[in-house]
Design a protein around this motif. Structure first.
Motif, mmCIF file in Angstrom:
data_model
loop_
_atom_site.group_PDB
_atom_site.id
_atom_site.type_symbol
_atom_site.label_atom_id
_atom_site.label_comp_id
_atom_site.label_asym_id
_atom_site.label_seq_id
_atom_site.Cartn_x
_atom_site.Cartn_y
_atom_site.Cartn_z
ATOM 1 N N GLU A 50 0.961 -1.332 -0.048
ATOM 2 C CA GLU A 50 -0.172 0.048 0.030
ATOM 3 C C GLU A 50 0.807 1.377 0.060
ATOM 4 N N GLN A 76 -11.041 8.232 -6.829
ATOM 5 C CA GLN A 76 -9.945 9.092 -6.955
ATOM 6 C C GLN A 76 -8.982 8.873 -8.316
ATOM 7 N N VAL A 124 -2.004 -0.422 -4.981
ATOM 8 C CA VAL A 124 -2.520 1.194 -4.600
ATOM 9 C C VAL A 124 -3.252 2.093 -5.606
ATOM 10 N N ARG A 138 -7.025 0.626 -5.546
ATOM 11 C CA ARG A 138 -7.745 1.293 -4.317
ATOM 12 C C ARG A 138 -8.158 2.777 -4.532
ATOM 13 N N ARG A 139 -7.337 3.523 -5.492
ATOM 14 C CA ARG A 139 -7.456 4.856 -5.480
ATOM 15 C C ARG A 139 -8.691 4.978 -6.609
ATOM 16 N N ALA A 170 -12.231 4.058 -5.278
ATOM 17 C CA ALA A 170 -12.558 4.978 -4.149
ATOM 18 C C ALA A 170 -12.885 6.176 -4.889
ATOM 19 N N SER A 203 -5.790 11.114 -8.382
ATOM 20 C CA SER A 203 -4.364 10.772 -7.570
ATOM 21 C C SER A 203 -3.899 9.339 -7.838
ATOM 22 N N ALA A 204 -4.622 8.604 -8.699
ATOM 23 C CA ALA A 204 -3.930 7.511 -9.416
ATOM 24 C C ALA A 204 -3.026 7.721 -10.481
#
Length: 391
Positions: free
Chosen positions: A191, A211, A202, A205-206, A209, A214-215
């Protein structure tokens, strides 16, 4: 010009994957890159974050020239089954000169020594002595390798990319060379972020979510479509497990030695997938194996439906250089190659049966989105043809 083979999930394609391709070309000179990529379901026992055509397009944008599909039957198998299926496709393509894979150790020789050991009759005998119902198969395997080679070489099996590299080398086709590129960035399933290369975990997950901003700054690619998430089929999977008979569960790939019964028992008490996995996992049954077995139940997959090797080569995408490789492959491949879905009707009965399963699996994958996709994408989606990069 050499043609390089890479096996990957690209779930999603990120900066570390691009670096692997760049380093391979730096090492070997200008090359064509053929990637064998998992489809819509992946080896960790879940749906890929984007569909296989989107991910093929990302791989082409990131440096690959031709993307071939690793069918779900092998993409969701153990490391051995995953590697066996992928290397079968690379070998059958008839055009790949060198396999390139990432590893923690960055050296081919010790991994090849391990691969030869695992393929030897002596290892089979040592493994039988180490097998223990109170420990995982992976632990028994490592102990058998340590018995034959010593602790230092055997310890390479403890790291995921080294371990997978050993499996690739076990099934390396005759005449194909192999090189390994030291892995950079965050560790597998970490992570964290390292050297500007976050792990695929990571990024997933972003993305899930909501986002994407942010990825994707972590890689030179744009966001492409809504991400999938197995949570949309969570109750479907639990319902499937709660209504399975013990006989049906035992027929699942990897459901032997009591794991199938334990999974059914856990499903009758679990309220969600994470609880299901936690209730089923033990020192003997790893988290990854539990996830794969639960996915096989969702997909309705049975042991007897899995052939020894993939019966066809399916093209997911290509650029101009990849098109030239594909032309050569059509003349040299030892398996039928098809580009358009309709061409599957020309294949053998066995090949059509495998494609029919893939069609079913993709229809289930289409439900893994906030806005479900329609059925039939296997028949209506053609390969990605990418604008040319520098060639």
């Amino acid at each position: 010009m050499k043609t390089i083979g890479i096996v990957a999930e690209y779930n999603p394609f990120h900066a570390g994957h691009g670096w692997h391709i760049q380093e391979t070309r730096r090492m070997l000179g200008e090359t064509a890159v053929v990637a064998v990529m998992s489809g819509n379901w992946v080896q960790r026992g879940e749906c890929a974050v984007f569909d296989k055509w989107t991910r093929a397009g990302m791989a082409l944008a990131g440096g690959a020239d031709l993307v071939l599909e690793l069918p779900t039957l092998w993409a969701t198998a153990s490391a051995e089954g995953f590697a066996r299926g992928a290397m079968s496709i690379l070998g059958a393509a008839g055009v790949v000169d060198v396999l390139s894979f990432g590893s923690e150790c960055g050296e081919t020789a010790p991994l090849l020594e391990l691969a030869n050991c695992l393929n030897s009759p002596e290892f089979s005998s040592a493994l039988r002595r180490e097998l223990n119902p109170k420990q995982s198969f992976a632990r028994s395997r490592r102990q058998a390798a340590e018995r034959l080679l010593g602790p230092e070489p055997a310890a390479l099996l403890d790291t995921p990319n080294n371990n997978l590299g050993v499996e690739y080398l076990r099934f390396l086709p005759p005449g194909m060379e192999a090189v390994t590129i030291p892995r950079r960035g965050a560790a597998h399933d970490s992570e964290s972020e390292r050297d500007g290369f976050p792990s695929a975990s990571v990024l997933r997950r972003r993305l899930r979510a909501g986002q994407p901003e942010s990825a994707f700054p972590c890689q030179p690619l744009s966001h492409m479509g809504q991400p999938s998430d197995l949570k949309h089929l969570e109750r479907t999977m639990l319902a499937r497990l709660r209504t399975m008979t013990p006989e049906e569960a035992e027929s699942l790939p990897g459901g032997g030695d009591g794991l199938a019964a334990r999974l059914l028992y856990a499903a009758r008490r679990a309220a969600d997938l994470e609880e299901l996995y936690a209730r089923t996992k033990t020192r003997t049954y790893t988290h990854a194996r539990v996830r794969r077995l639960a996915l096989c139940a969702l997909l309705g997959l049975r042991k007897e439906e899995i052939p020894a090797a993939p019966p066809y080569i399916r093209v997911l995408g290509f650029n101009r250089r990849g098109q030239a490789v594909l032309k050569d492959m059509n003349a040299r491949a030892s398996l039928p190659v098809f580009v358009k879905p309709a061409h599957v009707r020309r294949l053998s009965t066995e090949a059509q049966a495998v494609f029919a399963l893939e069609d079913r699996f993709t229809d289930l994958f289409s439900l893994c989105f906030s806005n479900p996709l329609p059925c039939g994408l296997e028949w209506t989606t053609n390969p990605v043809i990418h604008p040319d990069q520098k060639i």
